[in-house]
Scaffold this motif. Structure first.
Motif, mmCIF file in Angstrom:
data_model
loop_
_atom_site.group_PDB
_atom_site.id
_atom_site.type_symbol
_atom_site.label_atom_id
_atom_site.label_comp_id
_atom_site.label_asym_id
_atom_site.label_seq_id
_atom_site.Cartn_x
_atom_site.Cartn_y
_atom_site.Cartn_z
ATOM 1 N N GLY B 24 83.414 85.475 63.766
ATOM 2 C CA GLY B 24 82.478 84.447 63.306
ATOM 3 C C GLY B 24 81.311 84.267 64.265
ATOM 4 O O GLY B 24 80.219 83.849 63.863
ATOM 5 N N GLU B 25 81.540 84.585 65.534
ATOM 6 C CA GLU B 25 80.451 84.468 66.517
ATOM 7 C C GLU B 25 79.332 85.480 66.262
ATOM 8 O O GLU B 25 78.236 85.342 66.799
ATOM 9 C CB GLU B 25 80.992 84.685 67.939
ATOM 10 C CG GLU B 25 81.932 83.591 68.397
ATOM 11 C CD GLU B 25 82.596 83.914 69.747
ATOM 12 O OE1 GLU B 25 83.330 83.053 70.246
ATOM 13 O OE2 GLU B 25 82.395 85.023 70.293
ATOM 14 N N ALA B 27 77.851 85.911 63.442
ATOM 15 C CA ALA B 27 76.944 85.450 62.379
ATOM 16 C C ALA B 27 75.529 85.261 62.922
ATOM 17 O O ALA B 27 75.312 84.507 63.867
ATOM 18 C CB ALA B 27 77.452 84.151 61.770
ATOM 19 N N GLY B 28 74.580 85.971 62.323
ATOM 20 C CA GLY B 28 73.194 85.890 62.762
ATOM 21 C C GLY B 28 72.848 86.855 63.877
ATOM 22 O O GLY B 28 71.698 86.945 64.281
ATOM 23 N N ASN B 29 73.846 87.584 64.380
ATOM 24 C CA ASN B 29 73.601 88.465 65.526
ATOM 25 C C ASN B 29 73.905 89.929 65.257
ATOM 26 O O ASN B 29 73.854 90.755 66.163
ATOM 27 C CB ASN B 29 74.468 88.023 66.715
ATOM 28 C CG ASN B 29 74.101 86.642 67.207
ATOM 29 O OD1 ASN B 29 72.935 86.358 67.447
ATOM 30 N ND2 ASN B 29 75.079 85.765 67.313
ATOM 31 N N ALA B 30 74.276 90.274 64.028
ATOM 32 C CA ALA B 30 74.734 91.631 63.729
ATOM 33 C C ALA B 30 73.596 92.641 63.871
ATOM 34 O O ALA B 30 72.423 92.288 63.737
ATOM 35 C CB ALA B 30 75.323 91.697 62.330
ATOM 36 N N LEU B 33 71.479 93.916 58.749
ATOM 37 C CA LEU B 33 71.858 92.845 57.825
ATOM 38 C C LEU B 33 73.109 93.189 57.017
ATOM 39 O O LEU B 33 73.942 92.329 56.755
ATOM 40 C CB LEU B 33 70.693 92.537 56.886
ATOM 41 C CG LEU B 33 69.477 91.936 57.600
ATOM 42 C CD1 LEU B 33 68.298 91.838 56.654
ATOM 43 C CD2 LEU B 33 69.816 90.569 58.172
ATOM 44 N N GLU B 35 75.599 94.650 57.944
ATOM 45 C CA GLU B 35 76.779 94.433 58.776
ATOM 46 C C GLU B 35 77.095 92.942 58.933
ATOM 47 O O GLU B 35 78.232 92.573 59.224
ATOM 48 C CB GLU B 35 76.554 95.109 60.129
ATOM 49 C CG GLU B 35 77.796 95.562 60.859
ATOM 50 C CD GLU B 35 78.780 96.388 60.053
ATOM 51 O OE1 GLU B 35 78.351 97.133 59.145
ATOM 52 O OE2 GLU B 35 79.982 96.287 60.316
ATOM 53 N N GLU B 36 76.114 92.071 58.741
ATOM 54 C CA GLU B 36 76.395 90.626 58.705
ATOM 55 C C GLU B 36 77.432 90.352 57.619
ATOM 56 O O GLU B 36 78.374 89.595 57.802
ATOM 57 C CB GLU B 36 75.127 89.820 58.355
ATOM 58 C CG GLU B 36 74.032 89.804 59.385
ATOM 59 C CD GLU B 36 74.297 88.814 60.517
ATOM 60 O OE1 GLU B 36 75.302 88.081 60.470
ATOM 61 O OE2 GLU B 36 73.488 88.806 61.465
ATOM 62 N N VAL B 37 77.187 90.970 56.459
ATOM 63 C CA VAL B 37 78.057 90.726 55.315
ATOM 64 C C VAL B 37 79.438 91.342 55.560
ATOM 65 O O VAL B 37 80.465 90.724 55.281
ATOM 66 C CB VAL B 37 77.418 91.297 54.029
ATOM 67 C CG1 VAL B 37 78.253 90.960 52.817
ATOM 68 C CG2 VAL B 37 76.008 90.765 53.848
ATOM 69 N N ALA B 40 81.468 89.343 58.223
ATOM 70 C CA ALA B 40 81.900 88.052 57.679
ATOM 71 C C ALA B 40 83.051 88.245 56.693
ATOM 72 O O ALA B 40 83.969 87.417 56.638
ATOM 73 C CB ALA B 40 80.727 87.345 57.003
ATOM 74 N N MET C 54 70.274 81.379 58.320
ATOM 75 C CA MET C 54 71.662 81.539 58.754
ATOM 76 C C MET C 54 71.896 80.824 60.088
ATOM 77 O O MET C 54 72.996 80.347 60.355
ATOM 78 C CB MET C 54 71.996 83.025 58.941
ATOM 79 C CG MET C 54 71.937 83.854 57.679
ATOM 80 S SD MET C 54 72.059 85.620 58.054
ATOM 81 C CE MET C 54 73.787 85.740 58.552
ATOM 82 N N ILE C 61 79.671 77.287 63.026
ATOM 83 C CA ILE C 61 80.867 78.015 62.569
ATOM 84 C C ILE C 61 81.996 77.898 63.588
ATOM 85 O O ILE C 61 83.141 77.624 63.244
ATOM 86 C CB ILE C 61 80.541 79.509 62.315
ATOM 87 C CG1 ILE C 61 79.707 79.656 61.034
ATOM 88 C CG2 ILE C 61 81.816 80.346 62.187
ATOM 89 C CD1 ILE C 61 79.322 81.085 60.707
ATOM 90 N N MET C 74 81.584 79.848 56.796
ATOM 91 C CA MET C 74 81.410 81.301 57.005
ATOM 92 C C MET C 74 80.964 81.979 55.719
ATOM 93 O O MET C 74 80.080 82.835 55.734
ATOM 94 C CB MET C 74 82.741 81.926 57.415
ATOM 95 C CG MET C 74 82.950 82.040 58.888
ATOM 96 S SD MET C 74 84.344 83.174 59.127
ATOM 97 C CE MET C 74 85.000 82.557 60.628
ATOM 98 N N GLN C 78 77.400 83.831 55.144
ATOM 99 C CA GLN C 78 77.443 85.208 54.670
ATOM 100 C C GLN C 78 76.601 85.375 53.404
ATOM 101 O O GLN C 78 75.859 86.342 53.254
ATOM 102 C CB GLN C 78 78.888 85.616 54.372
ATOM 103 C CG GLN C 78 78.998 87.051 53.878
ATOM 104 C CD GLN C 78 80.338 87.353 53.249
ATOM 105 O OE1 GLN C 78 80.908 86.524 52.538
ATOM 106 N NE2 GLN C 78 80.861 88.528 53.529
ATOM 107 N N ARG C 289 65.910 84.654 68.616
ATOM 108 C CA ARG C 289 67.266 85.137 68.372
ATOM 109 C C ARG C 289 67.264 86.284 67.356
ATOM 110 O O ARG C 289 67.998 87.254 67.486
ATOM 111 C CB ARG C 289 68.129 83.991 67.860
ATOM 112 C CG ARG C 289 69.507 84.457 67.502
ATOM 113 C CD ARG C 289 70.518 83.344 67.564
ATOM 114 N NE ARG C 289 71.746 83.777 66.910
ATOM 115 C CZ ARG C 289 72.675 82.960 66.454
ATOM 116 N NH1 ARG C 289 72.512 81.664 66.593
ATOM 117 N NH2 ARG C 289 73.747 83.423 65.872
ATOM 118 N N ALA C 293 68.619 90.044 68.088
ATOM 119 C CA ALA C 293 69.669 90.699 67.298
ATOM 120 C C ALA C 293 69.169 92.063 66.824
ATOM 121 O O ALA C 293 69.900 93.052 66.855
ATOM 122 C CB ALA C 293 70.063 89.829 66.110
#
Lengths: 123, 239, 327
Positions: B24-25, B27-30, B33, B35-37, B40, C54, C61, C74, C78, C289, C293
């Protein structure tokens, strides 16, 4: 299937351009963006695969997995196709008249064209 | 509150809970995009498993939010920080390969965990596939990705021995067989990816059984502090 | 880009007729350059908003106070990544690659919704975002399902369907807080106080100051004016707030019998413009951020591309589906 060249091949717009000339701008990918894939989902058995959208992936295997994660996370599908966007050849809007209009004046292809006396069944 | 040390649902539930939290950490850092999905999805599968397992052991929220660090029974592997994407993938590969083998076994036996294992093994197989696919691409990608992936595999290797320490209440699990099969699968995945199976010891000498006995690594305390803070700040509140 | 002069081909007339007949424009149709540019700008901004959006929620989260809430949050964050992807995919049909759009976001040349430059300070903010921010977004988005550009309209249909849970979970979250302990109730009220006005600003500047509105309406990209949608949103929210047991922070809010709408107080457009200019509380953090990323992920994207180049075409399980496709 030709292999997408992720680092060099220009990505096609999600709706494909004509092989010859086009009046549309073509997108170019940056150095690291993955090629574009079109995703088709069969929502349940007995139905055809339907175009759902597109996504980016480095190769076919990852494209399938990304499609699974993105387009079926609410149980929307039982089967998936992914196709490199560059591999789709589409008819052009310019050819709309020559392609599709000739089919417009052939009503005899449709059952409603024929008159059947009342009382005749199973026809 | 009383922990439930003899219910195997607790250690397995803690594994799923803590790994889900780490994922979960992201989220927003993948890294991309898509890979975000994907990440999660895996986190949500694991959280779902955790909720079922913890509910077999007691109240899910009490167990997640009100236990002290020493009462958590998860393996140390799952609490390790995300690091770079290679570390996360290495952790996923090691853990999901183990979890698939274990659930596969539990699904065919007759225990209170069998129904959960039967459902979860399909999720876990997908997690393992995700980790394997990425291991292959990072290992056999660029020089940089190869170096990063090997470094991650090496760094987390010492946490993998603990995966096969017998769990109280799961006495029929053939842990040694699972361990051998795990080694075979990991070796094959790493070889395909042009990576080397780490050579170091698979148990930290100091861990003395480690996570399953409630002994954790330093990052775990901070993870719990973050996870539990809000819940604990409002005793008895409903959310 | 070479555009065939419309007067030579009658293409402009065809485009106008398609719009007038309320039919959809599809990617390979001729379209005016400005129509294309307008759409790219709007769809990209929309996609960027999903991706940047997000962050304020992901902020909670790891601290969600129950496992049920954690799973919901979550799944919602997503979905936002997923919605961003649908929208980038729609924008790409107009000939602009995702890399280019992301680059414009990262360098500040394209915008995202200013609302996401506000911080999520407490857990109740997650509820306020669901109820008010998603509520405002849905009010904006439902008409877009009938937008004249096919791929955008189709993406919006999918998004609206999926978003219906987003707003509800926010409302339910706030209701639970409002009916909870005194501290929880105060937390919920504080969140509403902070999010109400920025939510009203989400509809954009008043109609007489909106730069793109008139043309977008003529092209049926937009179906209702900013002020119309804003009024619709206020009318929906007032009774919902009452059920929540929370108040909206506007002393001028009163029912206008004559108009059949709720009157509301003046919006502080200075604040709006400042946040838009980059002076909001979190502008730097959000973009920073996102950029980080993307940069930190570069080696991963390169690795997968390099692997694909090294191992061309190991075709997926060739079999029934491919055969079926060939038939």
């Amino acid at each position: 299937m030709t292999t997408p060249r992720p680092t060099h091949a220009p990505a096609a717009p999600a709706e494909p351009t004509r092989p010859h000339t086009t009046t549309e701008p073509t997108a170019t990918t940056g150095p690291t963006d993955w090629p574009l894939w079109e995703v088709f989902v069969r929502s349940r058995r007995g139905l055809s695969h339907t175009h759902a959208g597109s996504l980016h992936a480095p190769d076919a295997q990852m494209a399938l997995r990304n499609a699974r994660d993105l387009y079926t996370r609410r149980s929307e599908g039982v089967s998936l196709w992914v196709v490199p966007s560059t591999q789709i050849t589409a008819s052009s809007p310019d050819e709309k008249d020559t392609f599709f209009e000739p089919a417009g004046d052939k009503p005899y292809r449709h059952p409603t064209f024929y008159e059947i006396p009342e009382g005749v069944h199973h026809l | 509150m009383t922990p439930h040390p003899t219910t195997p649902a607790l250690p397995l539930g803690d594994d799923a809970l803590i790994l889900s939290h780490r994922l979960g950490e992201w989220a927003g850092n993948a890294p991309v995009l898509e890979e975000e999905v994907a990440l999660a999805n895996i986190a949500l599968d694991l959280l779902g498993q955790a909720r079922i397992l913890l509910s077999l052991a007691g109240d899910e929220d009490e167990l997640a939010y009100l236990r002290e660090e020493r009462h958590f029974r998860n393996v140390q592997l799952v609490e390790q920080p995300n690091g770079d994407f290679a570390h996360t993938i290495a952790r996923q590969l090691y853990f999901s390969t183990y979890q698939e083998l274990l659930y596969d076994h539990l699904a065919t036996t007759d225990t209170p965990l069998t129904p959960l294992a039967g459902k979860a093994v399909k999720e876990t197989a997908y997690h393992r596939d995700h980790a394997t696919q990425w291991t292959l691409r990072l290992g056999d990608g660029t020089d940089e990705s190869h170096t990063r992936m090997q470094r991650a595999l090496d760094a987390l290797w010492r946490f993998t021995g603990e995966l096969f320490d017998p769990v109280d209440g799961l006495d029929d699990v053939p842990w040694q067989t699972l361990r051998d099969e795990w080694t075979t699968r990991i070796t094959s995945a790493l070889e395909r990816a042009t990576l080397t199976v780490p050579a170091g010891p698979r148990h930290g000498a100091w861990t003395a059984g480690g996570g399953r006995q409630g002994l954790h690594t330093e990052p775990f305390g901070r993870l719990l502090a973050e996870m539990q803070h809000l819940h604990r700040s409002h005793p008895g509140a409903t959310w | 880009m070479t555009t065939i002069a419309p007067e030579d081909t009658g293409q402009e007339a065809l485009f106008d007729a398609t719009i007038a007949a309320d039919e959809r424009i599809e990617p390979r149709d001729w379209m005016p350059d400005d129509y294309r540019a307008s759409l790219v700008r709007q769809i990209a901004q929309h996609a960027h908003s999903e991706i940047i959006g997000m962050q304020p929620e992901a902020n909670w989260i790891t601290r969600a106070p129950s496992l049920r809430r954690k799973a919901i949050l979550m799944a919602k964050v997503q979905d936002e990544a997923g919605h961003g992807l649908y929208l980038y995919s729609a924008a790409e049909t107009l000939g602009t690659g995702r890399d280019e759009l992301l680059d414009k976001l990262h360098t500040g040349r394209q915008k995202y919704s200013s609302i996401f430059n506000y911080p999520t300070l407490t857990w109740a903010d997650v509820g306020a975002i669901g109820w008010l921010v998603d509520g405002a977004a849905i009010t904006n988005q439902v008409p877009l399902c009938r937008c004249s550009y096919g791929p955008y309209a189709r993406a919006m249909v999918r998004i609206c369907k999926e978003e219906s849970f987003h707003q509800r979970q926010g409302y339910e979250l706030l209701l639970t807080l409002s009916r909870g302990t005194e501290t929880q109730h105060a937390m919920a009220q504080d969140a509403i106080d902070r999010w109400w006005w920025p939510s009203l600003m989400m509809f954009g500047p008043p109609d007489d100051e909106s730069a793109h509105s008139a043309q977008s309406m003529a092209w049926k990209i937009k179906r209702h004016s900013n002020d119309e949608l804003r009024q619709r949103f206020v009318d929906i929210c007032v009774p919902q707030a009452e059920t929540l047991g929370l108040t909206l922070p506007d002393p001028d809010l009163r029912w206008n019998e004559e108009r059949g709408h709720w009157d509301f107080g003046p919006i502080d457009w200075t604040e709006f413009r400042e946040v838009l200019k980059g002076n909001g509380p979190c502008n730097d953090e959000r973009i920073g951020r996102r950029r980080r990323a993307h940069q930190e992920g570069a080696w991963v994207r390169e690795a997968a591309a390099a692997h694909a180049a090294k191992h061309p075409a190991h075709p997926p399980h060739a079999g029934t589906d491919q055969e079926e496709a060939a038939r």
